[in-house]
Write a protein that holds these residues in place. Structure first.
Motif: not given
Length: 354
Positions: A312-319, A344-354
């Motif tokens: 499934a698509i990643y979600s904060d709730s599953l993490n 740790r949940v917040f950290y998973a969303n801190k990255h960005y695509c280049e």
């Protein structure tokens, strides 16, 4: 002769909670990386990780965090949050798996290299390295945070090369090539384990005295089974044989996951204690472009066969759910606050695509 001491293992010695076993099995021009994950928590998830993603290491305190952009996509097994794997494989065919090692001493605070945690060291390597030589070279640029959990690592790449990576007295120690006839690692320094194995073979000493130590017992059995595979005509399915090897050195209810990586076939097979049917993940079926969202699969499900389409698509709730469950099950060994989980949940969303 194989040194499978099943009576000794079940009757005479204590099974440690951190008793992991890993190996690389060669068959023709293919090879298979096997891993038993022995621990007190069984929860977890399988995660895809995208390439071309800009990241900064998750650290607290005044250390200088490593920064990088992922070169490769990967599939990892995670218990303590996305981006914090216990092991996995990347697009280039690099496999990295951890094992506990009490003797580990990471570089001291004050070393000027950029810092990652012990689990992020795995993700860093899968993001950036395609060969064992590239993994070894990263020691010039990064180091593991001094107070991290004591671990050592077995790695292999798509050429069939393998290496043990250990940290002794603050320095990286590597065994590879002619120094690693059979790639096996348990919870003992590789140099000590192979020395004791060779001494036992030459002396044919007292079995019980030599194998009271659970880690040496698992190392010797696994090493011997690899010798058998090298010396005998091989008629068995290699994935089946690898799982049979893992079963031989399994530690009862402490063996939570068993994983076999078919590196050239780009497939991952795994089973868990509660759900022992073998599942298969096809690496080539995933899109690792950073314009797409990572996909995840909770590991504790009654599934079998090819499960690639069930991610499934990643979600904060599953993490968050997996993190909380893993923390609950391992609270005797690891202390995490609710704040730490959310960080740790917040950290998973801190990255960005280049």
């Amino acid at each position: 002769m194989r040194l499978i001491l099943l009576i000794v293992s079940t009757c005479y010695f204590f099974i440690p909670l951190n008793a992991c076993t890993s190996f690389v099995l060669h068959q023709g021009d293919h090879f298979y990386f096997g891993k038993n994950y022995d621990w007190i928590a069984e929860s977890g998830m399988v995660c895809t990780n995208q390439r071309n993603v800009r990241k900064t290491a998750f650290l607290q305190g005044k250390e200088n965090p490593a920064q990088w952009k992922s070169k490769y996509g990967s599939i990892t097994f995670n218990q303590y949050g996305k981006e914090f794997p216990s092991g996995g494989m990347n697009e280039a065919g690099l496999v990295v798996e951890l094992m506990w090692l009490d003797e580990t001493v990471y570089p001291k605070t004050g070393d000027q290299r950029a810092v990652v945690s012990e689990l992020q060291w795995i993700q860093y390597q899968l993001d950036n390295s395609g060969t064992i030589e590239e993994v070894i070279f990263t020691d010039q640029k990064i180091r593991i945070f001094t107070k991290s959990t004591p671990l050592h690592f077995l790695i292999a790449d798509s050429t069939g090369k393998a290496a043990t990576i250990e940290f002794v007295d603050g320095k990286m120690v590597v065994h590879s090539g002619s120094k690693l006839r059979n790639a096996v690692l348990t919870n003992t320094l590789y140099s000590k384990a192979i020395t004791k194995y060779n001494a036992f073979k030459s002396e044919q000493g007292n079995l019980l005295a030599n194998f009271m130590d659970n880690s040496y017992w698992r190392f010797s059995n696994t090493y011997s089974m690899l010798e058998d595979a090298n010396n005998l005509a091989f008629n068995n399915n290699p994935v089946t044989y690898a799982f049979d090897m893992l079963l031989t050195v399994a530690q009862g209810r402490f063996t939570k996951w068993s994983i076999v990586y078919d590196v050239k076939g780009k497939k991952i097979y795994f089973k868990t204690l509660s759900f022992p049917a073998i599942k298969q993940v096809d690496f080539r079926s995933f899109d690792f472009n950073c314009s797409t969202i990572s996909r995840v699969l909770p590991i504790q499900q009654s599934l079998s066969g090819n499960i690639t389409t069930l991610f499934a698509i990643y979600s904060d709730s599953l993490n968050r759910k997996i993190l909380n469950e893993s923390m609950r099950l391992s609270r005797e060994r690891i202390k995490f606050t609710k704040k730490a989980v959310e960080e740790r949940v917040f950290y998973a969303n801190k990255h960005y695509c280049e």
